[in-house]
Design a protein around this motif. Sequence first.
Motif, short mmCIF file in Angstrom:
data_model
loop_
_atom_site.label_atom_id
_atom_site.label_comp_id
_atom_site.label_asym_id
_atom_site.label_seq_id
_atom_site.Cartn_x
_atom_site.Cartn_y
_atom_site.Cartn_z
N LEU A 3 1.88 -6.06 -1.53
CA LEU A 3 0.10 -6.81 -1.76
C LEU A 3 -0.11 -7.04 -3.10
O LEU A 3 0.41 -5.85 -3.82
CB LEU A 3 -0.90 -5.61 -1.21
N GLU A 8 -5.11 -5.77 -2.51
CA GLU A 8 -5.41 -4.41 -2.57
C GLU A 8 -6.49 -3.94 -2.73
O GLU A 8 -7.42 -3.23 -1.60
CB GLU A 8 -4.63 -3.82 -2.83
N VAL A 11 -8.15 -4.56 0.31
CA VAL A 11 -7.95 -3.96 1.56
C VAL A 11 -8.82 -2.87 1.61
O VAL A 11 -9.89 -2.42 2.01
CB VAL A 11 -6.52 -3.36 1.49
N ASP A 12 -9.10 -2.26 -0.22
CA ASP A 12 -10.10 -0.78 -0.39
C ASP A 12 -11.48 -1.03 -0.06
O ASP A 12 -11.99 0.06 0.51
CB ASP A 12 -9.07 -0.44 -1.86
N GLU A 15 -12.15 -0.96 3.72
CA GLU A 15 -12.10 0.51 3.81
C GLU A 15 -13.26 0.91 3.91
O GLU A 15 -14.07 1.27 4.36
CB GLU A 15 -11.10 0.97 3.32
N LEU A 135 -6.17 -1.67 8.47
CA LEU A 135 -5.98 -1.31 7.19
C LEU A 135 -5.37 -0.78 5.91
O LEU A 135 -4.59 -0.80 4.97
CB LEU A 135 -7.75 -1.63 6.50
N ILE A 138 -2.53 -0.46 6.32
CA ILE A 138 -1.44 -1.69 5.55
C ILE A 138 -1.09 -0.89 4.18
O ILE A 138 -0.35 -1.65 3.22
CB ILE A 138 -2.14 -2.73 5.78
N LYS A 139 -2.37 -0.24 3.63
CA LYS A 139 -2.47 0.19 2.07
C LYS A 139 -1.59 0.63 2.27
O LYS A 139 -0.59 0.94 1.36
CB LYS A 139 -3.86 1.03 2.18
#
Length: 212
Positions: A3, A8, A11-12, A15, A135, A138-139
């Motif tokens: 990513l 990224e 994504v954070d 979340e 998510l 993925i992270k």
Amino acid sequence: MELGSGLEQIVDLGETIIFYLMGLASVVALAVFFERLIVFLRADQKTEIIMNEVISKLRESNISSLQELSEKYPKSVYSSFAKFASDYYDRGAESLKELLESRSIEIKIFLEKRLPILSTLGNNAPFLGLLGTVLGVIKAFNNLGTLGSTGAEIVMKSISVALLATAAGLFIAIPVVMANNYFTKKAKVIFQNLDIITKEILATYTYHKTTH
């Protein structure tokens, strides 16, 4: 594929938003639960006693005394329904039947108000939690690809946070679904009791007209 830093961050952010949404959902669910609980406790208080009194007075053809029940049990849906029937008792059989059915629908709308909120939250909270888990996974895999075996601790923490989202979704959904089922069942019983009172009123009216 790793990513990028921008993705990224998204994504954070995703979340974080999901956890905030689940927190908001739990607050809304609690508010609706307690509001509906108060409504149903008031509407359905002393059901057996009031139902017996209403039916007893109807079978004795004591229509005027139904007004007293409304004063005795002012918050009960059954006593108010019986008072409504006594107010319009002389409108004729067909008119009385239509009025009682209309009143039943009004009560149904009132009791089921906001229940769709519980249904929506109960059905969708697990999916919201699952999205948070996806998510998080993925992270975690991104960290694994970036840091390799040296970042195992970070990867495991990411996975634990991801699974926490699913757990939170279920934690919200299960009691919300139970509460929604409880209120739906209570509403159904109330409607059935109102149907009984309606039939008793119409039977009493028919008896009056055939014997007088």
